[in-house]
Design a protein around this motif. Sequence first.
Motif, short mmCIF file in Angstrom:
data_model
loop_
_atom_site.label_atom_id
_atom_site.label_comp_id
_atom_site.label_asym_id
_atom_site.label_seq_id
_atom_site.Cartn_x
_atom_site.Cartn_y
_atom_site.Cartn_z
N SER A 48 -5.68 1.74 -1.24
CA SER A 48 -5.85 1.28 0.15
C SER A 48 -7.26 0.75 0.38
CB SER A 48 -5.56 2.42 1.13
OG SER A 48 -4.26 2.90 0.98
N SER A 77 0.83 -1.19 0.00
CA SER A 77 0.00 0.00 0.00
C SER A 77 0.87 1.23 0.00
CB SER A 77 -0.91 0.00 1.24
OG SER A 77 -1.61 1.21 1.33
N SER A 120 -7.25 3.80 4.33
CA SER A 120 -6.81 2.56 4.99
C SER A 120 -7.28 2.49 6.43
CB SER A 120 -5.29 2.43 4.93
OG SER A 120 -4.66 3.41 5.74
N TRP A 121 -7.45 3.64 7.09
CA TRP A 121 -7.86 3.64 8.50
C TRP A 121 -9.31 3.20 8.68
CZ3 TRP A 121 -5.29 9.10 9.27
CH2 TRP A 121 -3.90 8.92 9.43
N THR A 146 0.23 3.96 1.61
CA THR A 146 -0.12 4.79 2.75
C THR A 146 1.14 5.39 3.34
OG1 THR A 146 -0.03 2.89 4.23
CG2 THR A 146 -2.17 3.44 3.30
N GLY A 160 -8.47 -3.18 1.10
CA GLY A 160 -9.32 -3.51 2.23
C GLY A 160 -10.59 -4.23 1.83
N PRO A 189 -4.63 8.13 0.94
CA PRO A 189 -4.40 6.70 1.19
C PRO A 189 -4.49 6.30 2.66
CG PRO A 189 -2.83 7.51 -0.41
CD PRO A 189 -3.56 8.71 0.11
N ASP A 190 -3.98 7.14 3.56
CA ASP A 190 -4.06 6.81 4.98
C ASP A 190 -5.49 6.84 5.47
OD1 ASP A 190 -1.37 6.31 5.91
OD2 ASP A 190 -0.95 8.41 5.50
#
Length: 245
Positions: free
Chosen positions: A175, A2, A88-89, A4, A179, A84-85
């Motif tokens: 991301s 990823s 992903s979170w 991220t 997931g 991206p973060d």
Amino acid sequence: MSRTYARRSLHSIVAHDLGRRIVTGELTPGDNLPTEAQLSETLDVSRTALREAIKILSAKGLIESRPKTGTRVKPRHFWNLLDPDVLSWHFPDPDPAFLYGLFETRLIIEPNTAAMAAERRSEEQLETIRKAYLGMEQAEPGTEAIYLTDLEFHQAILDASQNDFMKSLGMLIESALIGSFKMSSTGPKAQVHSLPSHKAVYQAIADRDPDEARNVMRQLLRQTMMQLRDELGMDSTTDWERITL
């Protein structure tokens, strides 16, 4: 895997921890973060690292710092959901509304992108799509290859659209795709059941049939949505069938 934000530095670890708390609802919009001194002590980090983490989260639209009022979580509509973060979170336990929005976005983009790929792809790009599909066929159940090859397949189609915006979008939402692919590929024989639909998409692009490519990609995405809803045990009120795109 990823793109991220790298979590090797201390301040990025802190940003990841606080970002997850915000995105998962542990800290809600309007909440004030603890003071710098309290956070520094609780997280066992220097104030310098904490300040750098705050800068990262501010840049992503999650928080704002003001004199006298402190640092506060911003409303969700200010968040950069394509970061991206931030994407992903939301995983591994995303809110159904988030998944709904993700698949609605994919239904807007990917069927038309598949049609563009059918019209514009080069032989080299078609070969990349073919290899990604073969990778899906050969992926061992229960391994990362299951969802990574799925990701490669969809990103290869975005690339074959010959549209730089589509290619960039695929990188941005990587991301979230990872997931959701992880989640949708966990059921019994989920990957095997999806292979004919993926092959149909590849074949339509190989045949340079944009209408068929658009239709089979739409069918593939809707199939994945329904499968994911069943995997998550969503109740009948979460009716993804009403996405009419």
